[in-house]
Write an enzyme that holds these catalytic residues in place. Structure first.
Site, mmCIF file in Angstrom:
data_model
loop_
_atom_site.group_PDB
_atom_site.id
_atom_site.type_symbol
_atom_site.label_atom_id
_atom_site.label_comp_id
_atom_site.label_asym_id
_atom_site.label_seq_id
_atom_site.Cartn_x
_atom_site.Cartn_y
_atom_site.Cartn_z
ATOM 1 N N TYR A 1 68.759 -51.730 83.472
ATOM 2 C CA TYR A 1 68.366 -51.363 82.112
ATOM 3 C C TYR A 1 67.284 -52.326 81.632
ATOM 4 C CZ TYR A 1 68.661 -48.911 77.750
ATOM 5 O OH TYR A 1 68.337 -48.146 76.656
ATOM 6 N N LYS B 1 71.231 -45.974 80.483
ATOM 7 C CA LYS B 1 72.256 -46.112 79.447
ATOM 8 C C LYS B 1 73.609 -45.631 79.961
ATOM 9 C CE LYS B 1 71.572 -47.355 75.034
ATOM 10 N NZ LYS B 1 70.535 -48.223 74.489
#
Length: 565
Positions: free
Chosen positions: A104, A175
């Site tokens: 991420y 996510k």
């Protein structure tokens, strides 16, 4: 009494041979047992040795270490994810602190920019505007029938990088990886979606490799009608879904949240998730200093949907601590590129208008400027907390930070913009400019700062502390909506897990290695609040905890048995 670990039940699988090896959710690779290889037509298709998942993870870790750049590491991990999801999550779980910034932020930003270049295999759903009337058919094509969490973006405001078109798909994928790695939500329950409504990024439109719809972005009524078609199709396919809006442009983010939060179980992580983790951090920092958040004066740089969302959550928390709404709002000062938001400023968005300061209250300020800059505000407000959500690098200058420190012995400075290239000031500079007295929390990961032989840990104000626990709590409780009170309970729970508060030293936020513990605690608090709010069926605390345990997926292989389709 001796406890025993309950053995997972066998899975009955209709697939066999190469098809099974190409199914990431089911593929075990070299870990298929001898019996499974025989029963599923895999004999001879794999090397002789049957390995454990830990042996596979050790090999993958060695291979990972061979890559020198963060983007190459990201590509490698995504390849494992698209080949063997169970192994991917075991590897990430074993090395979470190392790999979270790779899967991420900040690395995912570069992956979004280069999405069409590094594309290898389909993951998730791409819904383009020309296909808007086929949404029901498109969602029926999703092979996983029991989807419980969708993260959707239109790619217009990816981190601080702007319009990335379908390259924004990297954000929902990343996510949802954290929903699983941190919150224990099975990858079989997750679905990343990008709404391809075109792009205004001319570089992408000119790129021969760009894989999205080559068209300027649709806007206004056409755009909202398209999003509404998507929402209705999702409700038809998965009525009990949790939908997370992600990286929508400021002009659309708040209107979409306002329109749909009472129609479908949904939230916007940029607005509400960022607010929840920021408020949790500030509650903890205030308690560690022996005070309350309601006693602090707070200045924001950045008055977009994220900044205003954080501000409203802070105001709600300080009201809980005893302030009136008017007093709470007087403690929060919003600065954007046009200066301090005041009641005489034209063309404010509706969510900004509630956060203005009255010009009549500013007449005594020491300034000759008509437009009140960040420095003017810091000099006159003398804030305890400075929060940056501007998406612009270097705006927390030495002069501003030193001016803040002049009036506040222990300033709290939070440059939250992502990725690291957009941060308002580096932790190193903030520590030096405040002579080691600032408490710093950032949006992207930074290494500890060493100054005058002392080590200063830098907390990452990462939404991953919040949204996986919210998702787990919603699934476990069966909540039909996400209320403001549920988000506030998540903030309070995060603050309770602060090492700085509990031990008097260390980070203001828990270590990433403890994030699953934090996610479970947040899930319980969120589920309990959902029951109190009437958006989930009331159960005993024991039943809620059991539901959380039952829904917490672990990256372990299960035995397979053959069945017909």
């Amino acid at each position: 009494m001796e406890t025993t670990t309950k053995k997972a039940r066998s899975l009955y699988i209709p697939y066999a041979g190469p098809v099974l090896l190409e199914f990431p959710l089911l593929n075990k690779g070299s870990a298929f047992s001898v019996e499974e290889r025989r029963n599923f037509n895999l004999s001879g298709l794999l090397p002789e040795v049957v390995e454990s998942i830990e042996e596979q993870a050790e090999r993958a870790w060695l291979q990972y270490q061979g890559f020198k750049t963060e983007i190459d590491k990201h590509i490698y991990l995504r390849n494992i994810q698209d080949t063997n999801e169970t192994l991917f999550y075991r590897l990430v779980q074993n090395h979470l602190e190392e790999m979270m910034p790779v899967i991420y932020t900040p690395t995912v930003g570069a992956a979004c920019e280069r999405f069409s270049e590094i594309y290898r295999r389909a993951r998730g759903v791409f819904i383009s505007y020309p296909n808007r009337h086929n949404m029901d058919d498109i969602l029926q094509n999703v092979p996983n029938h029991n989807i419980k969490v969708i993260v959707v973006t239109d790619g217009e405001r990816i981190l601080g990088l702007g319009d990335q078109g379908i390259g924004g798909m990297g954000i929902p994928i990343g996510k949802l990886s954290l929903y699983t790695a941190c919150g224990g939500i099975s990858p079989a329950y997750t679905l990343p979606v990008v709404l391809d409504v075109g792009t205004n990024n001319q570089q992408l439109l000119n790129d021969p490799l760009y894989m999205g719809w080559r068209h300027p972005r649709i806007t206004d009524d056409e755009y909202y009608a398209f999003v509404d078609e998507f929402i209705q199709a999702v409700k038809q396919r998965w009525p009990d879904i949790l939908l997370q809006f992600e990286d929508f442009a400021q002009k659309n983010a708040m209107p979409l949240l306002t329109r749909y939060r009472d129609e479908i179980c949904s939230f916007n992580d940029d607005i509400q998730g960022t607010a929840a983790v920021t408020v949790g951090t500030l509650i903890a920092a205030s308690r560690a200093a022996g005070s309350q958040l309601s006693e602090q004066k707070i200045v924001f740089l950045g008055a977009g949907s994220a900044g205003c969302g954080i501000a409203e959550q802070i105001i709600a928390q300080t009201q809980r601590e005893g302030l009136s709404e008017d007093a709470a709002r007087q403690n929060v000062f919003m600065v954007d590129r046009f200066g301090l938001l005041t009641d005489r400023m034209p063309n404010l968005l509706p969510f900004q208008a509630k956060l203005v300061q009255k010009c009549d209250n500013l007449q005594h300020w020491d300034t000759e400027n008509d437009v009140l800059s960040l420095l003017d505000v810091v000099r006159n407000v003398k804030p305890d907390i400075l929060i940056g959500v501007s998406g612009q690098t270097g705006l927390f200058t030495e002069e501003i930070i030193r001016e803040m420190h002049k009036h506040c012995p222990r300033p709290i400075v939070m440059p939250l913009s992502n990725p690291t290239s957009r941060v308002e000031a580096t932790p190193q500079d903030i520590i030096v400019w405040t002579e080691g007295n600032a408490l710093v929390a950032t949006g992207s990961p930074f290494s500890p700062v060493i100054w005058k032989d002392k080590v200063y840990p830098i907390a990452q104000c990462n939404n991953a502390y919040i949204f996986p626990g919210i998702g787990l709590g919603v699934i476990a409780s069966g909540a039909s909506r996400i209320t403001d009170e549920m988000l506030m309970s998540a903030s309070e729970t995060l603050a309770k897990h602060s090492p700085l508060v509990n031990n008097g030293e260390g980070l203001v936020l828990p270590a990433l290695k403890d994030i699953q513990v934090v996610s479970r605690a947040i899930a319980f608090a969120v589920g309990k609040m959902a029951q109190q709010q009437g958006v989930a069926v009331k159960t005993s605390a024991e039943a809620l905890q059991q539901a959380i345990d039952d829904n917490f997926w672990k990256p372990e292989y299960r035995d397979y048995r053959r069945t017909s389709i």
